[in-house]
Design a protein around this motif. Structure first.
Motif, PDB file in Angstrom:
ATOM      1  N   LEU A  58       0.871  -1.249   0.117  1.00 52.43           N
ATOM      2  CA  LEU A  58      -0.130   0.190  -0.016  1.00 52.43           C
ATOM      3  C   LEU A  58       0.777   1.367  -0.064  1.00 52.43           C
ATOM      4  CD1 LEU A  58      -2.817   1.254   0.383  1.00 52.43           C
ATOM      5  CD2 LEU A  58      -2.250   1.337   2.890  1.00 52.43           C
ATOM      6  N   LEU A  59       1.891   1.275   0.744  1.00 54.07           N
ATOM      7  CA  LEU A  59       2.741   2.537   0.907  1.00 54.07           C
ATOM      8  C   LEU A  59       3.650   2.791  -0.430  1.00 54.07           C
ATOM      9  CD1 LEU A  59       4.186   2.059   4.653  1.00 54.07           C
ATOM     10  CD2 LEU A  59       2.580   3.843   3.740  1.00 54.07           C
ATOM     11  N   ILE A  60       4.063   1.779  -1.065  1.00 53.27           N
ATOM     12  CA  ILE A  60       4.656   1.753  -2.190  1.00 53.27           C
ATOM     13  C   ILE A  60       4.015   2.224  -3.339  1.00 53.27           C
ATOM     14  CG2 ILE A  60       5.927   0.275  -4.061  1.00 53.27           C
ATOM     15  CD1 ILE A  60       7.206  -1.243  -1.720  1.00 53.27           C
ATOM     16  N   ASP A  61       2.599   1.646  -3.349  1.00 55.52           N
ATOM     17  CA  ASP A  61       1.555   2.075  -4.470  1.00 55.52           C
ATOM     18  C   ASP A  61       1.238   3.334  -4.473  1.00 55.52           C
ATOM     19  OD1 ASP A  61       1.702  -0.539  -5.446  1.00 55.52           O
ATOM     20  OD2 ASP A  61      -0.317  -1.128  -4.494  1.00 55.52           O
ATOM     21  N   ASN A  62       1.302   4.000  -3.114  1.00 57.79           N
ATOM     22  CA  ASN A  62       0.978   5.423  -2.854  1.00 57.79           C
ATOM     23  C   ASN A  62       2.338   6.399  -2.773  1.00 57.79           C
ATOM     24  OD1 ASN A  62      -2.028   5.193  -3.255  1.00 57.79           O
ATOM     25  ND2 ASN A  62      -1.790   3.601  -1.469  1.00 57.79           N
ATOM     26  N   MET A  63       3.366   5.768  -3.197  1.00 55.85           N
ATOM     27  CA  MET A  63       4.562   6.545  -2.739  1.00 55.85           C
ATOM     28  C   MET A  63       4.563   8.223  -3.499  1.00 55.85           C
ATOM     29  SD  MET A  63       8.405   5.375  -3.389  1.00 55.85           S
ATOM     30  CE  MET A  63       8.103   4.052  -2.576  1.00 55.85           C
ATOM     31  N   VAL A  64       3.857   8.122  -4.628  1.00 54.30           N
ATOM     32  CA  VAL A  64       3.918   9.508  -5.066  1.00 54.30           C
ATOM     33  C   VAL A  64       3.521  10.589  -4.081  1.00 54.30           C
ATOM     34  CG1 VAL A  64       1.585   9.374  -6.225  1.00 54.30           C
ATOM     35  CG2 VAL A  64       3.438  10.894  -7.183  1.00 54.30           C
ATOM     36  N   LEU A  65       2.421  10.226  -3.284  1.00 53.64           N
ATOM     37  CA  LEU A  65       2.028  11.438  -2.407  1.00 53.64           C
ATOM     38  C   LEU A  65       2.821  11.675  -1.340  1.00 53.64           C
ATOM     39  CD1 LEU A  65      -1.350   9.564  -1.704  1.00 53.64           C
ATOM     40  CD2 LEU A  65      -1.148  11.386  -3.017  1.00 53.64           C
ATOM     41  N   PHE A  66       4.132  11.057  -0.940  1.00 49.57           N
ATOM     42  CA  PHE A  66       4.983  11.369  -0.187  1.00 49.57           C
ATOM     43  C   PHE A  66       5.939  12.349  -0.766  1.00 49.57           C
ATOM     44  CE2 PHE A  66       4.170   6.951   1.215  1.00 49.57           C
ATOM     45  CZ  PHE A  66       3.359   7.285   2.422  1.00 49.57           C
ATOM     46  N   PHE A  67       5.881  12.351  -1.908  1.00 49.16           N
ATOM     47  CA  PHE A  67       6.847  13.334  -2.909  1.00 49.16           C
ATOM     48  C   PHE A  67       6.243  14.710  -3.314  1.00 49.16           C
ATOM     49  CE2 PHE A  67       8.864   9.292  -3.541  1.00 49.16           C
ATOM     50  CZ  PHE A  67      10.419   9.776  -3.153  1.00 49.16           C
ATOM     51  N   LEU A  68       4.979  14.835  -2.969  1.00 48.88           N
ATOM     52  CA  LEU A  68       4.159  16.090  -3.336  1.00 48.88           C
ATOM     53  C   LEU A  68       4.722  17.311  -2.278  1.00 48.88           C
ATOM     54  CD1 LEU A  68       0.638  14.780  -3.988  1.00 48.88           C
ATOM     55  CD2 LEU A  68       1.998  15.650  -5.667  1.00 48.88           C
ATOM     56  N   PRO A  69       5.084  17.170  -1.306  1.00 47.78           N
ATOM     57  CA  PRO A  69       5.259  18.224  -0.532  1.00 47.78           C
ATOM     58  C   PRO A  69       6.734  18.900  -1.033  1.00 47.78           C
ATOM     59  CG  PRO A  69       4.490  16.682   1.169  1.00 47.78           C
ATOM     60  CD  PRO A  69       4.382  16.038  -0.315  1.00 47.78           C
ATOM     61  N   ALA A  70       7.545  17.986  -1.301  1.00 50.24           N
ATOM     62  CA  ALA A  70       8.852  18.569  -1.906  1.00 50.24           C
ATOM     63  C   ALA A  70       8.733  19.060  -3.148  1.00 50.24           C
ATOM     64  CB  ALA A  70       9.871  17.311  -1.977  1.00 50.24           C
ATOM     65  N   ALA A  71       7.887  18.537  -4.235  1.00 51.56           N
ATOM     66  CA  ALA A  71       7.518  19.116  -5.410  1.00 51.56           C
ATOM     67  C   ALA A  71       7.028  20.399  -5.275  1.00 51.56           C
ATOM     68  CB  ALA A  71       6.421  18.250  -6.294  1.00 51.56           C
ATOM     69  N   VAL A  72       6.040  20.698  -4.504  1.00 49.83           N
ATOM     70  CA  VAL A  72       5.216  21.885  -4.185  1.00 49.83           C
ATOM     71  C   VAL A  72       6.378  23.011  -3.666  1.00 49.83           C
ATOM     72  CG1 VAL A  72       3.923  23.078  -2.773  1.00 49.83           C
ATOM     73  CG2 VAL A  72       3.094  21.034  -3.724  1.00 49.83           C
ATOM     74  N   GLY A  73       7.241  22.500  -2.570  1.00 50.43           N
ATOM     75  CA  GLY A  73       8.289  23.293  -2.250  1.00 50.43           C
ATOM     76  C   GLY A  73       9.422  23.642  -3.629  1.00 50.43           C
ATOM     77  N   LEU A  74       9.524  22.860  -4.205  1.00 52.51           N
ATOM     78  CA  LEU A  74      10.428  23.422  -5.247  1.00 52.51           C
ATOM     79  C   LEU A  74       9.726  24.105  -6.375  1.00 52.51           C
ATOM     80  CD1 LEU A  74      12.028  19.762  -6.730  1.00 52.51           C
ATOM     81  CD2 LEU A  74      13.189  21.911  -5.471  1.00 52.51           C
ATOM     82  N   ILE A  75       8.668  23.973  -6.675  1.00 54.60           N
ATOM     83  CA  ILE A  75       7.735  24.988  -7.281  1.00 54.60           C
ATOM     84  C   ILE A  75       7.624  26.235  -6.746  1.00 54.60           C
ATOM     85  CG2 ILE A  75       5.445  25.525  -8.346  1.00 54.60           C
ATOM     86  CD1 ILE A  75       4.950  22.362  -8.796  1.00 54.60           C
ATOM     87  N   THR A  76       7.457  26.375  -5.558  1.00 49.31           N
ATOM     88  CA  THR A  76       7.596  27.831  -4.756  1.00 49.31           C
ATOM     89  C   THR A  76       8.745  28.312  -4.862  1.00 49.31           C
ATOM     90  OG1 THR A  76       7.325  26.692  -2.727  1.00 49.31           O
ATOM     91  CG2 THR A  76       5.283  27.227  -3.481  1.00 49.31           C
ATOM     92  N   SER A  77       9.813  27.665  -5.084  1.00 49.69           N
ATOM     93  CA  SER A  77      10.968  28.155  -4.851  1.00 49.69           C
ATOM     94  C   SER A  77      11.825  28.338  -6.292  1.00 49.69           C
ATOM     95  CB  SER A  77      12.237  27.392  -4.049  1.00 49.69           C
ATOM     96  OG  SER A  77      11.527  27.304  -2.722  1.00 49.69           O
ATOM     97  N   VAL A  78      11.140  28.491  -7.335  1.00 50.85           N
ATOM     98  CA  VAL A  78      11.646  28.614  -8.677  1.00 50.85           C
ATOM     99  C   VAL A  78      12.723  29.758  -8.945  1.00 50.85           C
ATOM    100  CG1 VAL A  78      11.134  28.870 -11.196  1.00 50.85           C
ATOM    101  CG2 VAL A  78       9.786  27.251  -9.809  1.00 50.85           C
ATOM    102  N   GLY A  79      12.292  31.024  -8.156  1.00 49.20           N
ATOM    103  CA  GLY A  79      12.979  32.259  -8.354  1.00 49.20           C
ATOM    104  C   GLY A  79      14.600  31.718  -7.757  1.00 49.20           C
ATOM    105  N   LEU A  80      14.379  31.197  -6.537  1.00 48.20           N
ATOM    106  CA  LEU A  80      15.752  30.825  -5.894  1.00 48.20           C
ATOM    107  C   LEU A  80      16.531  29.930  -6.606  1.00 48.20           C
ATOM    108  CD1 LEU A  80      17.446  31.492  -3.247  1.00 48.20           C
ATOM    109  CD2 LEU A  80      15.986  29.634  -2.387  1.00 48.20           C
ATOM    110  N   ILE A  81      15.905  28.989  -7.177  1.00 44.52           N
ATOM    111  CA  ILE A  81      16.614  27.631  -7.961  1.00 44.52           C
ATOM    112  C   ILE A  81      17.125  28.413  -9.283  1.00 44.52           C
ATOM    113  CG2 ILE A  81      16.119  25.736  -9.384  1.00 44.52           C
ATOM    114  CD1 ILE A  81      14.197  24.782  -6.953  1.00 44.52           C
TER     115      ILE A  81
END
Length: 127
Positions: A58-81
């Motif tokens: 179950l955890l492996i099948d839904n692993m993409v959900l665990f990476f969403l906060p990191a992806a959102v953090g990257l998107i909000t930091s586009v200027g800094l990146i």
């Protein structure tokens, strides 16, 4: 009920890892230690894979959900990146080359040891 028991085992090893991390001064994160302890328990047969299989799937099948906060953090930091893109790419490139070189050297040394051990044991090298 089976799902709850399987969740208990994962939580048990996670908490065991956290406790061990506190004992050693936090050098290694508790979650990493917990995974290592769970791996050892599975590898040595102390815990059968069936005791964690359903919840693990179950955890492996839904692993993409665990990476969403990191992806959102990257998107909000586009200027800094984008302001530091060159430094990030250089660091990524240099670290990749260093890792590949370290793995290559380690593998070569392991192969040499393996050949020497084979020769000492009376076997001969086929290559």
């Amino acid at each position: 009920m089976k799902f709850l028991v399987q969740s208990f085992w994962l939580l048990f090893f996670y908490l065991l890892g956290l406790g061990l991390s506190v004992l050693i001064g936090g050098i290694i994160p508790g979650s990493v230690l917990g995974m290592v302890l769970l791996f050892m328990a599975l590898a040595f047969g102390w815990l059968s894979p069936e005791k964690v299989s359903r919840v693990s799937e179950l955890l492996i099948d839904n692993m993409v959900l665990f990476f969403l906060p990191a992806a959102v953090g990257l998107i909000t930091s586009v200027g800094l990146i984008s302001a530091n893109l060159v430094a990030i790419l250089v660091a990524a490139g240099v670290s990749t080359v260093l890792i590949v070189a370290a793995v290559a050297v380690t593998q070569q040394r392991m192969e040499i040891r393996k050949r020497k051990r084979k020769i000492r044991e009376g076997g001969h090298e086929t290559r």
